[in-house]
Write a protein that holds these residues in place. Sequence first.
Motif, mmCIF file in Angstrom:
data_model
loop_
_atom_site.group_PDB
_atom_site.id
_atom_site.type_symbol
_atom_site.label_atom_id
_atom_site.label_comp_id
_atom_site.label_asym_id
_atom_site.label_seq_id
_atom_site.Cartn_x
_atom_site.Cartn_y
_atom_site.Cartn_z
ATOM 1 N N UNK A 49 14.538 -7.501 -3.235
ATOM 2 C CA UNK A 49 15.777 -7.519 -4.012
ATOM 3 C C UNK A 49 15.442 -6.853 -5.344
ATOM 4 N N UNK A 50 15.677 -5.560 -5.418
ATOM 5 C CA UNK A 50 15.440 -4.793 -6.638
ATOM 6 C C UNK A 50 16.475 -3.677 -6.672
ATOM 7 N N UNK A 51 16.954 -3.329 -7.850
ATOM 8 C CA UNK A 51 17.965 -2.285 -7.940
ATOM 9 C C UNK A 51 17.466 -1.029 -7.233
ATOM 10 N N UNK A 52 18.258 -0.559 -6.280
ATOM 11 C CA UNK A 52 17.914 0.631 -5.521
ATOM 12 C C UNK A 52 17.103 0.363 -4.271
ATOM 13 N N UNK A 53 16.557 -0.854 -4.143
ATOM 14 C CA UNK A 53 15.703 -1.153 -3.002
ATOM 15 C C UNK A 53 16.057 -2.435 -2.292
ATOM 16 N N UNK A 54 17.298 -2.891 -2.408
ATOM 17 C CA UNK A 54 17.692 -4.149 -1.773
ATOM 18 C C UNK A 54 17.669 -3.972 -0.256
ATOM 19 N N UNK A 55 16.816 -4.765 0.395
ATOM 20 C CA UNK A 55 16.710 -4.712 1.847
ATOM 21 C C UNK A 55 15.423 -4.089 2.358
ATOM 22 N N UNK A 56 14.605 -3.530 1.459
ATOM 23 C CA UNK A 56 13.303 -2.997 1.881
ATOM 24 C C UNK A 56 12.448 -4.130 2.436
ATOM 25 N N UNK A 57 11.568 -3.808 3.376
ATOM 26 C CA UNK A 57 10.531 -4.739 3.823
ATOM 27 C C UNK A 57 9.253 -4.398 3.064
ATOM 28 N N UNK A 58 8.626 -5.412 2.471
ATOM 29 C CA UNK A 58 7.383 -5.215 1.732
ATOM 30 C C UNK A 58 6.338 -6.161 2.311
ATOM 31 N N UNK A 59 5.224 -5.625 2.822
ATOM 32 C CA UNK A 59 4.172 -6.504 3.328
ATOM 33 C C UNK A 59 3.401 -7.137 2.171
ATOM 34 N N UNK A 60 3.110 -8.417 2.292
ATOM 35 C CA UNK A 60 2.332 -9.132 1.283
ATOM 36 C C UNK A 60 1.113 -9.709 1.993
ATOM 37 N N UNK A 61 -0.009 -8.968 1.974
ATOM 38 C CA UNK A 61 -1.192 -9.421 2.704
ATOM 39 C C UNK A 61 -1.804 -10.660 2.067
ATOM 40 N N UNK A 62 -2.440 -11.459 2.897
ATOM 41 C CA UNK A 62 -3.110 -12.670 2.424
ATOM 42 C C UNK A 62 -4.387 -12.902 3.193
ATOM 43 N N UNK A 63 -5.119 -13.925 2.753
ATOM 44 C CA UNK A 63 -6.384 -14.255 3.407
ATOM 45 C C UNK A 63 -6.377 -15.701 3.855
ATOM 46 N N UNK A 64 -7.101 -15.962 4.913
ATOM 47 C CA UNK A 64 -7.281 -17.288 5.458
ATOM 48 C C UNK A 64 -8.231 -18.073 4.559
ATOM 49 N N UNK A 65 -8.378 -19.348 4.831
ATOM 50 C CA UNK A 65 -9.264 -20.204 4.041
ATOM 51 C C UNK A 65 -10.701 -19.689 4.007
ATOM 52 N N UNK A 66 -11.093 -18.917 5.030
ATOM 53 C CA UNK A 66 -12.461 -18.401 5.082
ATOM 54 C C UNK A 66 -12.582 -16.993 4.488
ATOM 55 N N UNK A 67 -11.496 -16.489 3.883
ATOM 56 C CA UNK A 67 -11.523 -15.181 3.241
ATOM 57 C C UNK A 67 -11.188 -14.009 4.141
ATOM 58 N N UNK A 68 -10.958 -14.279 5.419
ATOM 59 C CA UNK A 68 -10.609 -13.202 6.347
ATOM 60 C C UNK A 68 -9.117 -12.885 6.238
ATOM 61 N N UNK A 69 -8.759 -11.586 6.345
ATOM 62 C CA UNK A 69 -7.342 -11.224 6.262
ATOM 63 C C UNK A 69 -6.527 -11.893 7.371
ATOM 64 N N UNK A 70 -5.331 -12.347 7.006
ATOM 65 C CA UNK A 70 -4.401 -12.910 7.991
ATOM 66 C C UNK A 70 -3.666 -11.770 8.692
#
Length: 161
Positions: free
Chosen positions: A6-27
Amino acid sequence: SIEVQIIQGGVGDFVPVPGKNYDGKPLPLSLTTNAGRDRDGEIIWQPDGKRETFSIKDRTMKRINWYGRDPDWADVKDFRGKEDKDTPGKGWTRIDVINDHGHIQNFVNGTKVNEAFDAYPNEGRLQLQSELAEIYFRRWELWPLDKGPKPGPAQQSRVNK
C-alpha cells in the motif's frame, strides 16, 4: 511473508519479505504469477502473461508489480501514475485481498490489479504495517472465503468531514 503493498503508485504490488528459521536457515518463500516485464525489465502481473514461479530458494524472488504501475514511479509524496486505481487526495481507497489457499487476488477500488498462485507460505498472521508514513484505516474486515462482500469501489466519503 508475502506483502501486499500500500504505497502511492504501487497499491497491490506483491513484495517478498524473506525471513529465517530459529536455526538461521532461510524460510521457504515462493509465488507463481502470469508475468510480463515493463520497459525497465521489472516483473509485472499480466493476466495473459507466461506463468512463472519465483522463489527464495532459487534466488528468483522479486517484487511483482501490479499491471499498471507507472515505470517512471518515484518514491515522492503524492506521486500519481496515469493508471493508478487508488483514490487520489483524501478519499478512501478500498483494497480487497482474497487468499484462497495460496491463490491471492488483489483488488483496488473493485479492479483486479494483481494475482498469484501457489503462494508459500499460504497461511499465518496478518499484519498492517506503516514505515513512518501516515496512513488511516477506516475499517479492517476479515471474512471467511465466499462469506464477505464482493470487491467493489470505495465509498467516496472524505477524511476531513
